[in-house]
Design a protein around this motif. Structure first.
Motif, mmCIF file in Angstrom:
data_model
loop_
_atom_site.group_PDB
_atom_site.id
_atom_site.type_symbol
_atom_site.label_atom_id
_atom_site.label_comp_id
_atom_site.label_asym_id
_atom_site.label_seq_id
_atom_site.Cartn_x
_atom_site.Cartn_y
_atom_site.Cartn_z
ATOM 1 N N PRO A 580 0.707 -1.175 0.433
ATOM 2 C CA PRO A 580 0.267 -0.157 0.007
ATOM 3 C C PRO A 580 1.200 1.275 -0.121
ATOM 4 O O PRO A 580 0.489 2.221 -0.706
ATOM 5 C CB PRO A 580 -0.852 -0.099 1.219
ATOM 6 C CG PRO A 580 -1.172 -1.580 1.594
ATOM 7 C CD PRO A 580 0.836 -2.377 1.144
ATOM 8 N N GLN A 581 2.125 1.310 0.697
ATOM 9 C CA GLN A 581 2.757 2.808 1.160
ATOM 10 C C GLN A 581 3.161 2.566 -0.609
ATOM 11 O O GLN A 581 2.954 3.949 -1.168
ATOM 12 C CB GLN A 581 3.971 2.620 1.585
ATOM 13 C CG GLN A 581 4.231 3.330 2.155
ATOM 14 C CD GLN A 581 5.320 3.003 3.058
ATOM 15 O OE1 GLN A 581 5.656 1.868 3.973
ATOM 16 N NE2 GLN A 581 6.046 4.259 3.644
ATOM 17 N N ASP A 582 3.845 1.358 -1.437
ATOM 18 C CA ASP A 582 4.530 1.728 -2.628
ATOM 19 C C ASP A 582 3.387 2.626 -3.579
ATOM 20 O O ASP A 582 3.430 3.074 -4.521
ATOM 21 C CB ASP A 582 5.033 0.515 -3.604
ATOM 22 C CG ASP A 582 6.368 0.249 -2.672
ATOM 23 O OD1 ASP A 582 7.026 0.828 -1.595
ATOM 24 O OD2 ASP A 582 6.888 -1.347 -2.890
ATOM 25 N N LEU A 583 2.194 1.889 -3.412
ATOM 26 C CA LEU A 583 0.955 2.292 -4.348
ATOM 27 C C LEU A 583 0.496 4.061 -3.845
ATOM 28 O O LEU A 583 0.145 4.951 -4.416
ATOM 29 C CB LEU A 583 -0.233 1.262 -3.715
ATOM 30 C CG LEU A 583 -1.072 1.705 -5.036
ATOM 31 C CD1 LEU A 583 -1.624 1.245 -6.487
ATOM 32 C CD2 LEU A 583 -3.045 1.144 -4.229
ATOM 33 N N VAL A 584 0.550 4.278 -2.790
ATOM 34 C CA VAL A 584 0.051 5.628 -2.712
ATOM 35 C C VAL A 584 1.852 6.922 -2.987
ATOM 36 O O VAL A 584 1.129 7.996 -3.583
ATOM 37 C CB VAL A 584 0.419 6.440 -0.728
ATOM 38 C CG1 VAL A 584 -0.123 7.327 -0.599
ATOM 39 C CG2 VAL A 584 -0.751 4.497 -0.346
ATOM 40 N N LEU A 585 2.780 5.770 -2.980
ATOM 41 C CA LEU A 585 4.113 6.912 -3.877
ATOM 42 C C LEU A 585 3.776 7.010 -4.599
ATOM 43 O O LEU A 585 4.290 8.117 -5.493
ATOM 44 C CB LEU A 585 4.882 6.376 -2.899
ATOM 45 C CG LEU A 585 5.600 6.132 -1.132
ATOM 46 C CD1 LEU A 585 6.997 5.202 -1.731
ATOM 47 C CD2 LEU A 585 5.758 7.454 -0.719
ATOM 48 N N ALA A 586 3.563 6.298 -5.890
ATOM 49 C CA ALA A 586 3.465 5.949 -7.252
ATOM 50 C C ALA A 586 2.350 7.074 -7.600
ATOM 51 O O ALA A 586 2.221 7.849 -8.679
ATOM 52 C CB ALA A 586 2.791 4.797 -7.432
ATOM 53 N N ALA A 587 1.077 7.244 -6.354
ATOM 54 C CA ALA A 587 -0.165 7.189 -6.348
ATOM 55 C C ALA A 587 -0.050 9.186 -6.932
ATOM 56 O O ALA A 587 -0.146 10.016 -7.518
ATOM 57 C CB ALA A 587 -1.150 7.518 -5.960
ATOM 58 N N GLU A 588 1.206 9.634 -5.718
ATOM 59 C CA GLU A 588 1.207 11.044 -5.864
ATOM 60 C C GLU A 588 2.371 11.615 -6.590
ATOM 61 O O GLU A 588 2.417 13.112 -7.117
ATOM 62 C CB GLU A 588 2.256 11.668 -3.783
ATOM 63 C CG GLU A 588 1.210 11.050 -2.595
ATOM 64 C CD GLU A 588 1.826 10.822 -2.092
ATOM 65 O OE1 GLU A 588 3.366 10.779 -1.766
ATOM 66 O OE2 GLU A 588 2.002 11.559 -0.627
ATOM 67 N N ALA A 589 3.651 10.420 -7.234
ATOM 68 C CA ALA A 589 4.057 10.995 -8.346
ATOM 69 C C ALA A 589 3.641 11.144 -9.384
ATOM 70 O O ALA A 589 4.037 11.818 -10.257
ATOM 71 C CB ALA A 589 5.198 9.438 -8.098
ATOM 72 N N GLY A 590 2.432 10.296 -10.326
ATOM 73 C CA GLY A 590 1.853 10.564 -10.685
ATOM 74 C C GLY A 590 0.599 11.192 -11.126
ATOM 75 O O GLY A 590 -0.202 11.711 -12.508
ATOM 76 N N ASP A 591 0.526 11.473 -9.881
ATOM 77 C CA ASP A 591 -0.428 13.168 -9.442
ATOM 78 C C ASP A 591 -1.702 12.537 -9.855
ATOM 79 O O ASP A 591 -2.444 13.686 -9.989
ATOM 80 C CB ASP A 591 -0.279 14.133 -10.438
ATOM 81 C CG ASP A 591 -1.181 15.430 -10.161
ATOM 82 O OD1 ASP A 591 -0.736 15.345 -8.791
ATOM 83 O OD2 ASP A 591 -1.606 16.341 -11.253
#
Length: 787
Positions: A580-591
């Protein structure tokens, strides 16, 4: 660099090594020409081309119309009356009408000469060659008159003139006239567009020299040269008498005494009319008179285009040396070149300035394009284009420095203050090591420095970031600007690509709140993994199939489930569980973080309705970035979801997770709207990042969650127990509910209950489970704390 800056730079050199780190690699590439030297070569090429263009334009007389127009403009500002010692005897339309002839005959000319001599005229000059015979009688009369007044009358003549491949025949008086009369050249040269006229002072033909009419009238005896008549003399003030009035003796006695005269055609259909830039079309004889006054005032000196071009070339080449300069020096020379001719005109000195101005204009345009492409305005830095290269640099690491929140930091600054701030940072960056040219792009500084081993590079980057942080806090009295470094060490890639990757790393470091990120092979692998997650995430958002689970929140006093935190538990296409943490970071990076929040919330609201049916007091918690509080669109969408699923707003809690500082003025309206609807706010992971006492003040939440790192260390650390106890007391004093995260042991749960902690969640009670399992647990009263 001030004394404090120098001291800090010296300390950095001692800690990092004088070359920027003990592991720095120094090779021949360190001695390569810098970008400044390469761009200096470009400026030199511009300067050479500009000067050559100016010289070529002067040789082909390209700017001559502009030169003549400017000369005429200066003449108009110096307007003055013409001297009265040279008069015009005008063969005008009134003369022809009265005499009823197309041109006066030589018999008329003979009478006019006699009348003029009798009136006391010194010199009589015909702007006419008398080259064609009339009648034997009139030609004889005119010859006798010329002989009678030998030395007082001059007839016009013209040497052969080349016109392309054709050469005109000479124009000379008939032999019977030239034997008894003197001759003066009528020839002149008209400039392009008729803005100017040039006269020679003397011409030669068949070994004999003849003065020009203007030189004759002025008594000029200087060297042979060509010159421009001074248009400052007003032709309207030249004494003019009609030919027919002289012929019939209608001139007052003494009006012509002591004067020199030019007899010439001024009637409308005469071909001898030329453009005067101030007074329009003017009869040719008047130009001879203007020329005579010009020669009489002073000997004209024509410097041509050489002095102005030498001055322009000197200034242009001076612009190629050192750092790029503004256009001030060029503008000074331009104004000087425009003003100096006003002074020279008074001394009959002419100098062409337009070729020099063309050269300066060419150079200014070229320098401007180079400066615009390769240099930043207002700061001592280049653009990234200047230091980019399609070649790799195996001996250099690429650095990018981003100042987080620079826009907010400089919101009330002038452009000059922003430039001073950036220049201060540049001075600090130059201090610690062998940094060459520095580029600035929006809010990021970029430079290349000697390569280091990984351990030295990490130490160097950390020290540099800390030094810059201290500098910003001290010099600019701000704690808002957090420097973040991105460093690319992929030495086999082109420098241009590495600059982009270093900038991306700096952006990422700023968004994550870390001091630096080294963009090496491991980081590239992690980034590629994140990009892959972004692609998976985009599909999940599109299909709205992102899975969620719920971790119960337990009331420590009763053991009852009072709520649950919604957590992402997703296996795309039935595959492996995504972190989940990686997914949230990816979502933030991809706006895409707001879209992810809405998809998770939609699933949670659908499930949560079932829990509320069992317990109307049940609180459903959904994680949300505190930064999203400033996004009014997201909050509107949340309200829309609550209405669509008929979910009571008071049963929803937003757990705000953030490591960055918040701005009161940006979130206050949204917090007020949430509170008005009854939605609860919870500060997640309290004690980490920016979630401190100041955070509590800025976020008027109803709940505070103690980070699991403090909770899990309570059994072994008195410091952690003290932190937890103090947090509970502070939160309760502010009227907030306290939730402890990460509770895994019964002893810890008991200690929390003894301290007065309100709620807890963790593996001791349950992992994140699906809603049916949570509903089953809610149906049974929990006795775990009382067992």
């Amino acid at each position: 660099m001030n004394a404090r800056l120098q001291q800090m730079a010296d300390q950095m050199r001692q800690s990092l090594g004088t070359t920027g780190g003990q592991g720095a690699v120094r090779t021949d590439s360190a001695r390569r020409r810098s970008a400044s030297e390469l761009l200096g070569k470009k400026r030199l090429m511009v300067a050479v081309c500009a000067v050559l263009f100016g010289i070529f334009s002067a040789i082909i007389e390209l700017p001559l119309p502009a030169e003549d127009a400017y000369t005429a403009a200066r003449a108009q500002l110096r307007q003055r009356p013409a001297p009265q010692d040279i008069a015009m005897i005008a063969i005008d339309d009134a003369t022809l009408n009265e005499l009823r002839v197309a041109l006066p005959t030589r018999a008329h000319d003979s009478q006019v000469v006699d009348q003029l001599v009798a009136a006391g005229v010194q010199k009589i000059v015909f702007d006419r060659a008398h080259a064609d015979p009339e009648t034997a009688a009139t030609d004889a009369i005119f010859a006798q008159t010329l002989a009678r007044h030998r030395g007082k009358v001059w007839l016009g003549m013209a040497t052969p003139i080349a016109n392309g491949f054709r050469i005109s025949d000479p124009i000379v008086p008939l032999k019977q006239f030239s034997d008894v009369a003197l001759q003066a050249s009528m020839a002149g040269y008209v400039g392009p567009f008729g803005f100017s006229v040039k006269f020679p002072t003397r011409v030669e033909m068949a070994g004999t020299a003849y003065p020009s009419i203007s030189a004759l009238l002025s008594g000029y005896n200087g060297p042979t040269q060509e010159y421009r008549p001074d248009y400052a003399f007003d032709p309207k003030t030249i004494p003019t008498f009609r030919y027919v009035d002289v012929l019939h003796g209608r001139i007052k006695s003494g009006e012509l005494a002591g004067k020199s005269v030019v007899v010439g055609r001024t009637f409308i259909e005469s071909p001898d009319f030329h453009n005067h830039p101030i007074y329009g079309r003017l009869a040719g004889p008047y130009f001879h008179i203007l020329g005579a006054h010009t020669l009489r005032r002073d000997t004209p000196i024509d410097l041509l285009w050489y002095p102005a071009m030498l001055l322009a070339a000197a200034v242009i080449f001076a612009q190629t040396r050192g750092r790029p300069r503004g256009a001030r020096d060029l503008w000074i020379v331009v104004f000087a070149l425009l003003l100096v001719p006003f002074v020279l005109d008074e001394f009959a000195i002419h100098a062409d300035i337009m070729p020099a101005l063309l050269a300066i204009g060419f150079a200014a345009f070229g320098f401007h394009r180079i400066n615009r492409k390769y240099y930043n305005v207002g700061v001592d830095a280049m653009t990234t284009s200047a230091i980019s290269s399609e070649r790799p640099s195996s001996e250099r690491d690429v650095y990018a420095l981003k100042i987080a929140n620079l826009a907010e930091l400089s919101e009330n600054w002038s452009e000059r203050e922003i430039g001073d701030f950036v220049n201060t940072l540049i001075a600090y960056v130059r201090g610690p090591g062998e940094v060459g040219d520095i580029a600035f792009d929006r809010d990021i500084l970029v430079w290349l420095a000697p390569r280091m081993e990984t351990a030295d590079l990490e130490r160097h980057a950390d020290g540099l970031a800390m030094m810059l942080k201290t500098a910003i806090s001290h010099d600019w009295q701000s704690s808002q600007g957090a420097p973040a470094l991105g460093i690319d060490t992929n030495h086999d890639l082109p420098v241009a690509l590495r600059i982009k990757r270093a900038m991306q790393a700096a952006e990422e470091a700023a968004s994550r709140g870390v001091r630096f990120i080294i963009n090496d092979a491991a980081h590239l692998e992690a980034r590629n993994h994140r990009l892959g997650l972004i692609r998976v995430l985009e599909k999940g958002l599109r299909d709205r199939d992102i899975g969620v689970a719920y971790q119960p929140k337990i009331d420590l006093s009763s053991g009852r489930i009072v709520g649950a935190e919604t957590l992402i538990r997703w296996r795309p296409d039935g595959g492996e569980l995504i972190n989940p943490q990686d997914l949230v970071l990816a979502a933030e990076a991809g706006d895409r973080i707001n879209e992810l929040t809405l998809v998770v919330m939609e699933a949670a609201l659908i499930d949560g309705k079932q829990a509320i049916t069992l317990d109307p007091r049940f609180k459903l918690a959904v994680n949300m970035s505190a930064k999203s509080l400033s996004d009014t669109h997201l909050l509107f969408d949340i309200m829309t979801l609550l209405g669509r699923f008929d979910f009571p707003a008071e049963n929803l809690t937003l757990e705000l997770t953030e490591t960055a500082k918040l701005e009161d003025h940006r979130i206050a309206p949204q917090i007020a709207a949430l509170k008005a609807r009854g939605i609860g706010l919870s500060i997640d992971d309290f004690g980490t990042g920016q979630s401190n006492l100041e955070y509590i003040e800025k976020l008027p939440s109803s709940e505070l969650k103690i980070d699991k790192r403090f909770v899990q260390h309570m059994a072994t650390s008195e410091e952690s127990r003290a932190v937890v106890r103090a947090t509970i007391e502070i939160a309760h004093s502010l009227g907030k509910i306290v939730v402890a995260e990460g509770v895994e042991e019964f002893s810890v749960a008991a200690a929390l209950r003894a301290m007065g902690c309100d709620q807890a969640q963790g593996y001791l009670f349950s992992q994140a489970i699906a809603m049916p399992e949570l509903l089953a647990m809610m149906g049974v009263r929990q006795a775990i704390l009382t067992a």
